[in-house]
Design an enzyme around this catalytic site. Structure first.
Site, mmCIF file in Angstrom:
data_model
loop_
_atom_site.group_PDB
_atom_site.id
_atom_site.type_symbol
_atom_site.label_atom_id
_atom_site.label_comp_id
_atom_site.label_asym_id
_atom_site.label_seq_id
_atom_site.Cartn_x
_atom_site.Cartn_y
_atom_site.Cartn_z
ATOM 1 N N ASP A 7 8.458 -1.784 12.930
ATOM 2 C CA ASP A 7 7.850 -0.552 13.432
ATOM 3 C C ASP A 7 8.720 -0.129 14.608
ATOM 4 O OD1 ASP A 7 6.139 1.564 14.037
ATOM 5 O OD2 ASP A 7 4.855 0.310 15.296
ATOM 6 N N GLU A 67 9.229 1.622 9.017
ATOM 7 C CA GLU A 67 8.381 2.805 8.957
ATOM 8 C C GLU A 67 9.240 4.039 9.183
ATOM 9 O OE1 GLU A 67 3.880 3.043 10.036
ATOM 10 O OE2 GLU A 67 5.036 3.436 11.840
ATOM 11 N N ASP A 139 2.111 -2.817 17.845
ATOM 12 C CA ASP A 139 3.422 -2.597 17.221
ATOM 13 C C ASP A 139 3.710 -3.695 16.200
ATOM 14 O OD1 ASP A 139 4.209 -0.333 18.888
ATOM 15 O OD2 ASP A 139 4.392 -1.793 20.504
#
Length: 165
Positions: A7, A67, A139
């Site tokens: 992420d 992502e 996260d």
């Protein structure tokens, strides 16, 4: 198969490593890479690359997933996120790993069942899918969710090939 989920963010990049054996998932490790906001941009990107390269060497994942960038209201934030994503993609490419890229809504749908899930729902579902995991913050939870999404995607690609072959 070992899968690394990321992420990305310039300030904090979450990471999660899972093992997939058939449909069984297990937690390997997770954490956060924080860069020093007082450093200039180039130094922060080097710091992120160094940490990611170390993770890739330590866990030797067979696959990785990141992502995709979503557009923030602040274009400067979106640009910094894109730069951190670029470093993540580069680090994996240098290690010879092809990276899956997933929209946040697709990650949420794969983990929770709906693309409109809240962060807390994603965190709770990651905890359920990876029993006993101690998650190092939101996260890291998002990164584990990205890894889970990638495993699901790889599984559906394999079963599509099996059906069409």
């Amino acid at each position: 198969m070992i899968v690394l989920g990321l992420d990305p963010g310039l300030g904090t990049t979450g990471w999660g490593v899972i093992r997939a054996e058939g449909s069984r998932l297990s937690h390997v490790a997770n954490g956060r890479i924080a860069t020093n906001a007082k450093q200039e941009l180039g130094a922060r990107l080097v710091e992120l690359d160094r940490a990611l390269t170390q993770l890739l060497a330590e866990f030797e994942p067979a696959a990785a997933a990141v992502e995709e960038v979503f557009v923030n209201k602040n274009p400067q934030s979106t640009l910094k996120l894109g730069q951190a994503r670029g470093v993540a993609l580069l680090a994996a490419a240098k290690a010879g790993i092809v990276v899956g890229e997933y929209a946040p809504s697709l990650v949420k749908k794969a983990v929770v069942g709906t693309g409109a899930a809240e962060k807390a729902q994603v965190h709770a579902m990651v905890s359920r899918l990876l029993p006993g995991v101690e998650i190092a913050g939101s996260d890291a939870a998002d990164a584990l969710a990205v890894a889970i999404c990638h495993v699901h995607h790889l599984g559906s690609v394999r079963s599509d090939h099996t059906r069409s072959g």
